[in-house]
Scaffold this motif. Structure first.
Motif, PDB file in Angstrom:
ATOM      1  N   GLU A   1       1.071  -1.236  -0.017  1.00  0.00           N
ATOM      2  CA  GLU A   1       0.173  -0.064   0.006  1.00  0.00           C
ATOM      3  C   GLU A   1       0.604   1.439   0.067  1.00  0.00           C
ATOM      4  O   GLU A   1       1.888   1.289   0.776  1.00  0.00           O
ATOM      5  CB  GLU A   1      -0.928   0.162   1.136  1.00  0.00           C
ATOM      6  CG  GLU A   1      -1.880   1.587   1.290  1.00  0.00           C
ATOM      7  CD  GLU A   1      -2.992   1.272   2.247  1.00  0.00           C
ATOM      8  OE1 GLU A   1      -3.814   2.124   2.044  1.00  0.00           O
ATOM      9  OE2 GLU A   1      -2.982   0.407   3.110  1.00  0.00           O
ATOM     10  N   LEU A   2       0.427   2.286  -0.616  1.00  0.00           N
ATOM     11  CA  LEU A   2       1.094   3.467  -0.860  1.00  0.00           C
ATOM     12  C   LEU A   2       0.861   4.263   0.196  1.00  0.00           C
ATOM     13  O   LEU A   2      -0.464   4.600   0.557  1.00  0.00           O
ATOM     14  CB  LEU A   2       0.718   4.146  -2.224  1.00  0.00           C
ATOM     15  CG  LEU A   2       1.410   5.601  -2.261  1.00  0.00           C
ATOM     16  CD1 LEU A   2       3.040   5.712  -2.488  1.00  0.00           C
ATOM     17  CD2 LEU A   2       0.829   6.203  -3.387  1.00  0.00           C
ATOM     18  N   LEU A   3       1.790   4.881   1.056  1.00  0.00           N
ATOM     19  CA  LEU A   3       1.633   5.861   2.016  1.00  0.00           C
ATOM     20  C   LEU A   3       2.289   7.293   1.594  1.00  0.00           C
ATOM     21  O   LEU A   3       3.055   7.213   0.921  1.00  0.00           O
ATOM     22  CB  LEU A   3       2.040   5.353   3.509  1.00  0.00           C
ATOM     23  CG  LEU A   3       1.872   3.945   4.038  1.00  0.00           C
ATOM     24  CD1 LEU A   3       2.538   3.568   5.431  1.00  0.00           C
ATOM     25  CD2 LEU A   3       0.204   3.912   4.096  1.00  0.00           C
ATOM     26  N   VAL A   4       1.559   8.175   1.895  1.00  0.00           N
ATOM     27  CA  VAL A   4       2.102   9.603   1.336  1.00  0.00           C
ATOM     28  C   VAL A   4       2.139  10.603   2.735  1.00  0.00           C
ATOM     29  O   VAL A   4       1.129  10.436   3.460  1.00  0.00           O
ATOM     30  CB  VAL A   4       1.347  10.145   0.486  1.00  0.00           C
ATOM     31  CG1 VAL A   4       1.817  11.578  -0.080  1.00  0.00           C
ATOM     32  CG2 VAL A   4       1.223   9.216  -0.813  1.00  0.00           C
ATOM     33  N   LYS A   5       3.060  11.373   2.851  1.00  0.00           N
ATOM     34  CA  LYS A   5       3.146  12.585   3.616  1.00  0.00           C
ATOM     35  C   LYS A   5       3.421  13.662   2.904  1.00  0.00           C
ATOM     36  O   LYS A   5       4.414  13.770   2.247  1.00  0.00           O
ATOM     37  CB  LYS A   5       4.106  12.187   4.906  1.00  0.00           C
ATOM     38  CG  LYS A   5       4.042  13.261   5.868  1.00  0.00           C
ATOM     39  CD  LYS A   5       5.240  13.078   7.070  1.00  0.00           C
ATOM     40  CE  LYS A   5       5.327  14.023   7.885  1.00  0.00           C
ATOM     41  NZ  LYS A   5       6.199  13.783   9.031  1.00  0.00           N
ATOM     42  N   GLN A   6       2.591  14.717   3.312  1.00  0.00           N
ATOM     43  CA  GLN A   6       3.063  16.221   2.702  1.00  0.00           C
ATOM     44  C   GLN A   6       4.358  16.701   3.630  1.00  0.00           C
ATOM     45  O   GLN A   6       4.354  16.561   4.938  1.00  0.00           O
ATOM     46  CB  GLN A   6       1.939  17.189   2.901  1.00  0.00           C
ATOM     47  CG  GLN A   6       0.710  16.858   2.025  1.00  0.00           C
ATOM     48  CD  GLN A   6       0.907  16.919   0.550  1.00  0.00           C
ATOM     49  OE1 GLN A   6       1.534  17.838   0.042  1.00  0.00           O
ATOM     50  NE2 GLN A   6       0.576  15.956  -0.080  1.00  0.00           N
ATOM     51  N   LEU A   7       5.275  17.235   3.043  1.00  0.00           N
ATOM     52  CA  LEU A   7       6.489  17.813   3.620  1.00  0.00           C
ATOM     53  C   LEU A   7       6.393  19.204   3.642  1.00  0.00           C
ATOM     54  O   LEU A   7       6.310  19.946   2.673  1.00  0.00           O
ATOM     55  CB  LEU A   7       7.590  17.401   2.837  1.00  0.00           C
ATOM     56  CG  LEU A   7       8.153  15.796   2.749  1.00  0.00           C
ATOM     57  CD1 LEU A   7       9.196  15.544   1.918  1.00  0.00           C
ATOM     58  CD2 LEU A   7       7.813  15.333   4.083  1.00  0.00           C
ATOM     59  N   ALA A   8       6.303  19.718   4.766  1.00  0.00           N
ATOM     60  CA  ALA A   8       6.000  21.408   4.732  1.00  0.00           C
ATOM     61  C   ALA A   8       7.404  22.003   4.718  1.00  0.00           C
ATOM     62  O   ALA A   8       8.532  21.543   5.044  1.00  0.00           O
ATOM     63  CB  ALA A   8       5.247  21.542   6.293  1.00  0.00           C
TER      64      ALA A   8
END
Length: 183
Positions: free
Chosen positions: A176-183
């Motif tokens: 499963e693809l997990l994603v995080k926005q990088l601020a």
């Protein structure tokens, strides 16, 4: 690139892996995920996969790729963890993450993933970090969710029949693809 980070434990040194590190890194990755030694930590995959997790050729490919780096983490001159960072346009891919089983559960992983995210932002201007996790690894996915990653529901098949990735002990494995926005 060498950088130092501190936790309550001795200082960590982050650097790019070299060809001379390959055998140590393969042993570290295997110990964190496969076989009885992996059971000392919580990241073990020993109940769902047997066989190898990686090999020297796979580690060398990451080290040698112009769009990838294998971030090596040392404590007291000894490699204790690693992770792959790969530049993929506007995002970076995070993989090959391993922490020595004897050191798991003490906060080291949090420090390493934060440093990996910082380097992806600063080095490549990445706005997101992507990773894939075996979908049945609920404890591991929950750990990543606590670090700000979100499940996407996007699945890719496990490479059944390719023993370079292990020998599955069940027939329902997928990534499963997990994603995080990088601020």
């Amino acid at each position: 690139m060498d950088t130092a980070a501190t936790t309550d434990a001795p200082a960590l040194t982050f650097r790019d892996a070299t060809d001379a590190d390959v055998d140590t890194l393969v042993a570290l990755i295997e110990s964190a995920y496969r076989g009885d030694s992996s059971r000392a930590g919580w990241t073990t995959e020993a109940d769902i996969l047997e066989g190898q997790r990686t090999d020297p050729e796979g580690v060398l490919a990451v080290i040698g790729s112009p769009d990838s780096r294998l971030l090596t983490v040392e404590r007291d001159g000894r490699i204790v963890a690693c992770c792959q960072l790969e530049h993929r346009g506007d995002h970076a891919y995070f993989g090959m993450f391993a922490v020595s089983p004897a050191l798991q559960g003490a906060g080291l992983g949090k420090v390493i993933i934060a440093e990996a995210e910082r380097q992806a932002r600063e080095t490549w201007g990445a706005t997101e970090m992507h990773m894939t996790v075996i979908s049945v690894r609920n404890d591991l996915i929950a750990w990543y969710e606590r670090r700000g990653y979100r499940r996407t529901g996007q699945m890719t098949p496990f490479p059944y029949g390719d023993e370079r990735f292990g020998i599955p002990q069940r027939d329902d494995l997928q990534f499963e693809l997990l994603v995080k926005q990088l601020a």
